[in-house]
Scaffold this active site. Sequence first.
Site, PDB file in Angstrom:
ATOM      1  N   LYS A  48     -47.017 -57.485  16.975  1.00  0.00           N
ATOM      2  CA  LYS A  48     -46.127 -57.824  18.079  1.00  0.00           C
ATOM      3  C   LYS A  48     -45.794 -56.496  18.739  1.00  0.00           C
ATOM      4  O   LYS A  48     -45.135 -55.647  18.150  1.00  0.00           O
ATOM      5  CB  LYS A  48     -44.872 -58.511  17.559  1.00  0.00           C
ATOM      6  CG  LYS A  48     -43.822 -58.835  18.615  1.00  0.00           C
ATOM      7  CD  LYS A  48     -42.621 -59.520  17.944  1.00  0.00           C
ATOM      8  CE  LYS A  48     -41.550 -59.929  18.935  1.00  0.00           C
ATOM      9  NZ  LYS A  48     -40.737 -58.807  19.425  1.00  0.00           N
ATOM     10  N   TYR A  64     -44.696 -55.464  13.332  1.00  0.00           N
ATOM     11  CA  TYR A  64     -43.721 -55.632  14.410  1.00  0.00           C
ATOM     12  C   TYR A  64     -43.398 -54.251  14.966  1.00  0.00           C
ATOM     13  O   TYR A  64     -42.616 -53.505  14.395  1.00  0.00           O
ATOM     14  CB  TYR A  64     -42.484 -56.318  13.838  1.00  0.00           C
ATOM     15  CG  TYR A  64     -41.357 -56.606  14.818  1.00  0.00           C
ATOM     16  CD1 TYR A  64     -41.487 -56.389  16.189  1.00  0.00           C
ATOM     17  CD2 TYR A  64     -40.158 -57.129  14.355  1.00  0.00           C
ATOM     18  CE1 TYR A  64     -40.451 -56.663  17.064  1.00  0.00           C
ATOM     19  CE2 TYR A  64     -39.107 -57.414  15.224  1.00  0.00           C
ATOM     20  CZ  TYR A  64     -39.255 -57.179  16.569  1.00  0.00           C
ATOM     21  OH  TYR A  64     -38.224 -57.453  17.434  1.00  0.00           O
TER      22      TYR A  64
END
Length: 390
Positions: free
Chosen positions: A251, A221
Site C-alpha cells: 500500500k 504498508y
Amino acid sequence: MSKRAAKSTSKGTPAKLPKSYDSLSNEALRERLITLGDAPGPIDDGNRSLYIRLLEKQESGKIKQKVKPVLVDSRNVKKNEDIQNFCAKGMFAATITPFQENGEINLSAISKYANILLKEGVPGVFVNGSSGEGMSLTSEERKKIVEEWIKAGKGKLKVIAHVGTENLKTTCELAMHAFEAGADGVAVVSPSYYKPQSLDALVLYLEAVSKCIPTCPLYYYHIDCFTGLNYKMEDFLDAVTGRIPNFRGMKFTGPDLVDFSRCMAKHGSKYQIMYSSESHMLGALSLGAKEAHVGAYFSFAAKLYNRLFTAFKNGDMASAQLEQQRTHSIMKIQSKYSASAGFVGFLKAVMKMKHGLDMGPPRLPYLPISISSIDMMEKDLKEIGFFRWS
C-alpha cells in the site's frame, strides 16, 4: 602480521579489500551473498566494503550458516488456494473505526458501515490502518474489529487487515489471528520508534512476520509521513524480491509519484502496488496505478472516485480532472477544520453528515471537530457541492 594489524595498518585506516572480491560489481556481490543464504539489501559505495568483508568470511567458512530464532511459532493453518491466489481489485476503503461516546469501540456500527460501502460499489476494506486509528487500539480491539468486518462483509467485501505494531511478537499474533479469522490478506507497517536502520532490517522484519502466515498474502504498508522512514520503495522492492514467498505488494501512501512511477515500471507486473493518496490519484493512474486503490475518502465519496477511474479508463481526461479537483476541494476543507484536532475527526464528522452514521469521537490524542465548527463545516461542504456529487 597479527590479525589486529591485518585489520588496520594505522589508526582509523581500514584494511585493504581482497582484490578478487573488489572486482565484483555491486549486483554480483549481492547475488553471491544471496546464494550463500544471506539477505543483503541494495549495495552501494557506502556499504560495499562491509558486504565484501561479509562475503569473505562466508566463503572462508568463518561464519556458520545462520539459524534465525523463531519468535512466534506458526499455528496450523489450512492451505486455501483462493486466499493464495487473492488479487485485490477496485476500491478498498481505509475504514474509520466507530467509537461510543465513552471511548469504547462500537462494533454494532460496522454492519451498517459495510452495507453503505457495498451500496456505494466499494468491493474491499483496509481495516485498522491510519484512518481506523489502528495504532491507538489494543490488540484485542483490533482483533474484534477485524472479525466484525469479516462477518459484516458476508463474503462480498474483501478484507485486508493491517496488523503492524511497534513489536514483532504482537504483529505476528495479529497477523495469525487475521488470517485464521478469514481475512483475505494482511498489511504490515514498519515500527517507527525503533526504526529499521537499513532496508535489509526492514525486509528481515517482514520475513519474520511472513513465516507466521506462510500462505497468507502479505503487503507492506508504506506511509513515510508517519513512520519517518526515508527509503525509496523502488529499492525496497529490489531488496524484498525473492526473499518472501507470500509477499504480494504494498500500500503506497504518499505524494512521491517519482518513486511510485519507478516502482510500477520495474515491479508493477510482479507485485500489486496499491496507491493510497486520494489527492494524487489521477497522477498515479497516469503513471500506471491499476487494479486496486486504497482511500479513506472511498467511505463517503466512492461515486466520485468511480467516475474518476471510469473517465480515465475511457480517455476522458477533462472529466477525470474535474473529479480530482473536487477531491482537492474536500481536502481544503479538511485542512481548515482538522488543523487543531487531527484528520480522523473530520472523517468521522463527514460520515455522519453524508450517511447519518455516528462514528463517535476519535481516541486521544486526536480530538473531534468542535461542536461550534460542525455547522460551518457542513455549510462549506454544501457550497462546493459535496452532497450533490459525492
